[in-house]
Design a protein around this motif. Structure first.
Motif, PDB file in Angstrom:
ATOM      1  N   GLY A  74       0.556  -1.097  -0.338  1.00 42.11           N
ATOM      2  CA  GLY A  74      -0.189   0.037  -0.185  1.00 42.11           C
ATOM      3  C   GLY A  74       0.515   1.451   0.006  1.00 42.11           C
ATOM      4  N   LEU A  75       0.433   2.466  -0.549  1.00 43.93           N
ATOM      5  CA  LEU A  75       0.913   2.913  -0.340  1.00 43.93           C
ATOM      6  C   LEU A  75       0.403   4.558  -0.029  1.00 43.93           C
ATOM      7  N   SER A  76      -1.178   4.757   1.030  1.00 42.22           N
ATOM      8  CA  SER A  76      -0.964   5.390   1.656  1.00 42.22           C
ATOM      9  C   SER A  76      -1.292   5.349   3.314  1.00 42.22           C
ATOM     10  N   LEU A 321       9.228   0.028 -19.247  1.00 37.35           N
ATOM     11  CA  LEU A 321       8.912   1.691 -19.037  1.00 37.35           C
ATOM     12  C   LEU A 321       7.671   1.953 -18.327  1.00 37.35           C
ATOM     13  N   ARG A 322       6.499   1.359 -18.545  1.00 37.30           N
ATOM     14  CA  ARG A 322       5.686   1.993 -17.594  1.00 37.30           C
ATOM     15  C   ARG A 322       5.667   1.351 -15.904  1.00 37.30           C
ATOM     16  N   GLU A 323       5.283   0.204 -15.930  1.00 36.39           N
ATOM     17  CA  GLU A 323       5.443  -0.290 -15.224  1.00 36.39           C
ATOM     18  C   GLU A 323       6.709  -0.767 -13.956  1.00 36.39           C
ATOM     19  N   ILE A 325       8.133   2.354 -13.108  1.00 33.17           N
ATOM     20  CA  ILE A 325       8.382   3.821 -12.192  1.00 33.17           C
ATOM     21  C   ILE A 325       8.348   3.515 -11.074  1.00 33.17           C
ATOM     22  N   THR A 326       7.673   3.166  -9.958  1.00 36.37           N
ATOM     23  CA  THR A 326       7.215   2.791  -8.229  1.00 36.37           C
ATOM     24  C   THR A 326       8.842   2.640  -7.989  1.00 36.37           C
ATOM     25  N   GLU A 327       9.346   1.166  -8.561  1.00 34.08           N
ATOM     26  CA  GLU A 327      10.287   1.002  -7.949  1.00 34.08           C
ATOM     27  C   GLU A 327      11.631   1.282  -7.933  1.00 34.08           C
ATOM     28  N   TYR A 335       7.208  11.683  -2.053  1.00 35.07           N
ATOM     29  CA  TYR A 335       5.909  12.021  -1.543  1.00 35.07           C
ATOM     30  C   TYR A 335       4.700  12.309  -2.504  1.00 35.07           C
ATOM     31  N   LYS A 336       4.020  11.237  -3.040  1.00 36.69           N
ATOM     32  CA  LYS A 336       3.362  10.393  -3.491  1.00 36.69           C
ATOM     33  C   LYS A 336       1.056  11.052  -3.541  1.00 36.69           C
ATOM     34  N   ASN A 337       0.721  12.267  -4.936  1.00 33.99           N
ATOM     35  CA  ASN A 337      -0.367  12.306  -4.921  1.00 33.99           C
ATOM     36  C   ASN A 337      -0.394  11.223  -6.175  1.00 33.99           C
ATOM     37  N   GLY A 370       0.998   8.031 -14.855  1.00 33.80           N
ATOM     38  CA  GLY A 370      -0.398   7.248 -14.249  1.00 33.80           C
ATOM     39  C   GLY A 370      -2.059   6.942 -15.401  1.00 33.80           C
ATOM     40  N   HIS A 371      -2.410   6.840 -14.948  1.00 28.23           N
ATOM     41  CA  HIS A 371      -3.602   6.287 -16.406  1.00 28.23           C
ATOM     42  C   HIS A 371      -4.320   7.339 -16.322  1.00 28.23           C
ATOM     43  N   ILE A 372      -4.354   7.578 -17.204  1.00 25.90           N
ATOM     44  CA  ILE A 372      -4.808   8.798 -17.932  1.00 25.90           C
ATOM     45  C   ILE A 372      -6.560   8.674 -18.523  1.00 25.90           C
ATOM     46  N   LEU A 377      -3.959  10.323 -12.376  1.00 23.53           N
ATOM     47  CA  LEU A 377      -2.860  11.090 -12.814  1.00 23.53           C
ATOM     48  C   LEU A 377      -1.884  10.995 -11.504  1.00 23.53           C
ATOM     49  N   HIS A 378      -0.943  10.356 -11.215  1.00 28.62           N
ATOM     50  CA  HIS A 378       0.060  10.302 -10.283  1.00 28.62           C
ATOM     51  C   HIS A 378       1.104  11.409 -10.516  1.00 28.62           C
ATOM     52  N   ILE A 379       1.628  12.121  -9.522  1.00 23.72           N
ATOM     53  CA  ILE A 379       2.305  13.417  -9.651  1.00 23.72           C
ATOM     54  C   ILE A 379       3.061  13.123  -7.917  1.00 23.72           C
ATOM     55  N   ALA A 416      -7.599   8.060  -6.120  1.00 26.18           N
ATOM     56  CA  ALA A 416      -7.975   7.715  -7.306  1.00 26.18           C
ATOM     57  C   ALA A 416      -8.112   6.242  -6.708  1.00 26.18           C
ATOM     58  N   GLU A 417      -6.552   5.540  -5.983  1.00 27.18           N
ATOM     59  CA  GLU A 417      -7.157   4.838  -6.166  1.00 27.18           C
ATOM     60  C   GLU A 417      -6.330   3.734  -5.415  1.00 27.18           C
ATOM     61  N   HIS A 418      -5.476   4.287  -4.109  1.00 28.65           N
ATOM     62  CA  HIS A 418      -4.842   4.240  -3.336  1.00 28.65           C
ATOM     63  C   HIS A 418      -5.404   4.042  -1.885  1.00 28.65           C
ATOM     64  N   GLY A 419      -6.363   5.364  -1.947  1.00 31.01           N
ATOM     65  CA  GLY A 419      -6.977   5.007  -0.459  1.00 31.01           C
ATOM     66  C   GLY A 419      -6.973   5.879   0.256  1.00 31.01           C
TER      67      GLY A 419
HETATM   68  C1  MLT Z   1       0.977   2.847 -10.880  1.00 32.06           C
HETATM   69  O1  MLT Z   1       0.535   3.227 -11.257  1.00 32.06           O
HETATM   70  O2  MLT Z   1       2.002   2.561 -11.157  1.00 32.06           O
HETATM   71  C2  MLT Z   1       0.984   2.895  -9.363  1.00 32.06           C
HETATM   72  O3  MLT Z   1      -0.526   2.783  -8.694  1.00 32.06           O
HETATM   73  C3  MLT Z   1       2.110   3.264  -8.489  1.00 32.06           C
HETATM   74  C4  MLT Z   1       2.686   4.461  -8.099  1.00 32.06           C
HETATM   75  O4  MLT Z   1       1.218   5.193  -8.372  1.00 32.06           O
HETATM   76  O5  MLT Z   1       3.588   4.533  -7.811  1.00 32.06           O
END
Ligand code: MLT
Ligand code: FAD
Ligand code: ZN
Length: 462
Positions: A74-76, A321-323, A325-327, A335-337, A370-372, A377-379, A416-419
């Protein structure tokens, strides 16, 4: 903290596996946020719904708070235990309880990993379509408790759409069977949907019956390079009008730089400011439509380059390239929005947000992705190495307040999705009215009368 609660717990549930080693407390007491110092009382590892129920009844009697725990991806901060709570990890509850070919459902214990569920669905010639990069470590219980989204929402929706039924041990210790996997059921309130996105504040999800669907078509993955942010929604419309999209994801050159530094291969000889990864069926008609959309976007100046996968290995390389990013950002403890607006509101929201962040974050590295296609949007704001964590978070929270105002103006959501967890608790009011929050508190009071379930997450106790 004295040992008295643990002595009492061992006496009440002698068969329960308990961990109290400092390394275990540290490991199970935190999630991916890495912001709070873990300090749980102990880690309980029940192996059945009956044991979970007995545990919750014991916790009520002793006044001990519980933090439900899945894969802790979890990211929240929802699974953080920083105040002497008992962490209840479902990692020993990973059994597959049944598959029904007629109903097309799979029933599992809630500790099972998302990836295992995806594999099981494939073995039955079907698909469980919720998907994202944490698939190998996150649990179905955690996915339900956060209503997880991911990279296929544009085609299949969030976790919520796929939960045919679930079993919840409420904070009061009742075992509720919710939903019963019925396709139709108009017999009053659907309590199943209260458990979804409840972030462990109402009870512990012990079992789930998941809907499965037809397997996906064979697909192609396309990576597009964009010259401007403004082109993003135009490109989305051009592709969505012609194709049934399986995914439509976006990231910036800054995100790409981090993923490449983490070992991925550069997709183009030149760099571009923005990128889109999209996926669609690989039949001849879809490929022709994709090429037509691509040419339209090139002619309009919305796209400056593109590449399409010619093999599964290339598709995986483009997705990385997309997946990845988080790692790739994790070492910066960003700090995640995680915000959303209606897709139609996206262009105006993007313009306002870009202006806001340019003004308030001139000194920080900001990573957008993000999942445009879902309006999500993930910032991610990266902490400068020499800046103390507290000062960094304080500055980001100042800007998040301003972002929350922008979201309110555009009728968006702070998560949007992390809680909400701990991270976004101060901003819940920009997404939910005072009356809604009061109703949520009322629901919690009914299902968790002693307030033992994940206190301080989502909102503060009364
Ligand atoms: C993503 O879309 O990659 C995830 O929600 C993880 C993130 O936001 O870091
Ligand atoms: P945890 O982190 O263990 O817990 C999350 C919350 O659920 C906590 O509040 C916890 O108390 C509660 N909970 C856990 N299990 C239960 C249960 N059985 N009963 C009741 N409450 C419970 N999320 C997305 O939505 N989309 C993404 O694209 C996405 N990508 C990610 C990529 C990476 C690399 C990482 C690290 C995370 C990503 N996430 C994403 C976030 C995270 O994986 C999801 O929120 C996931 O659903 C959390 O599952 P978990 O089992 O790890 O839950
Ligand atoms: Zn995401």
């Amino acid at each position: 903290m004295t040992d008295a609660p643990l002595t009492s717990l061992r006496a009440a549930l002698p068969a329960l596996r308990l961990l109290t080693d400092p390394a275990d407390l540290e490991h199970y007491g935190r999630d991916w946020t890495r912001r709070w110092r873990p300090a749980p009382l102990a880690i309980a590892l029940p192996d059945s719904a009956a044991q979970v129920q007995a545990l919750v009844r014991w916790a009520n009697a002793e006044g001990v708070a519980i933090v439900p725990s899945g894969g802790r991806t979890g990211l929240s901060g929802g699974a953080v235990a920083a105040h002497g709570e008992l962490v209840v990890s479902l990692e020993r509850m990973q059994q597959v309880l049944g598959f029904d070919a007629v109903d097309r459902t799979l029933t599992v214990q809630a500790g099972i990993a998302l990836q295992r569920v995806q594999e099981l669905a494939r073995e039955h010639g079907l698909q469980y379509p919720v998907d994202f990069a944490a698939r190998g470590s996150c649990s179905i219980g955690g996915n339900i408790a956060t209503n997880a989204g991911g990279i296929r929402v544009v085609r299949y929706g969030n976790t919520r759409e796929w939960i045919a039924g679930l079993k919840l041990v409420t904070g009061g210790g009742e075992l509720l069977e919710l939903g019963r996997a019925l396709v139709k059921n108009s017999s009053g309130y659907d309590l199943r949907h209260l458990a979804i996105a409840s972030e462990g504040t109402l009870g512990i999800i012990v079992e789930a019956t998941l809907r499965l669907t037809d397997p996906p078509p064979a697909t192609n993955v396309m990576l597009l390079a964009l010259p401007s942010f403004d082109a993003l929604m135009q490109v989305f419309s051009a592709f969505r009008e012609r194709l049934q999209l399986q995914a439509f994801e976006f990231f910036t050159d800054v995100a790409l730089t981090h993923v490449l530094a983490h070992g991925a291969q550069a997709p183009f000889a030149e760099t571009h400011p923005y990128y889109v990864v999209t996926e669609f069926a690989s039949d001849a008609a879809s490929e022709a439509e994709a090429m037509a959309a691509f040419e339209q976007c090139m002619a309009s100046g919305w796209v400056s380059d593109g590449v399409i996968s010619a093999s599964d290995a290339q598709a995986a390389a483009l997705w990385r390239l997309r997946e990845g990013i988080t790692e790739s950002l994790a070492r910066h403890v960003p700090y995640k929005n995680d915000v959303s607006v209606r897709i139609s509101a996206m262009p105006a929201f993007l313009a306002d947000t870009q202006a806001l962040l340019a003004e308030h974050y001139p000194h920080f590295e900001v990573v957008w992705f993000g999942h445009i296609g879902d309006g999500n949007l993930h910032i991610n704001i990266l902490k400068p190495e020499n800046m103390p964590q507290e000062a960094f978070v304080a500055d980001c929270e100042r800007v998040t307040k301003l972002l929350a105002d922008v979201l309110q103006r555009h009728s968006g959501s702070i998560s949007a999705e992390h809680g909400i967890g701990l991270v976004k608790k101060p901003y819940l009011g920009c997404t939910r009215s005072a009356a809604e929050i009061a109703a949520m508190r009322g629901i919690k009071a009914v299902l968790d009368p002693n307030g033992i379930m994940n206190p301080g997450k989502l909102f503060d106790p009364d």
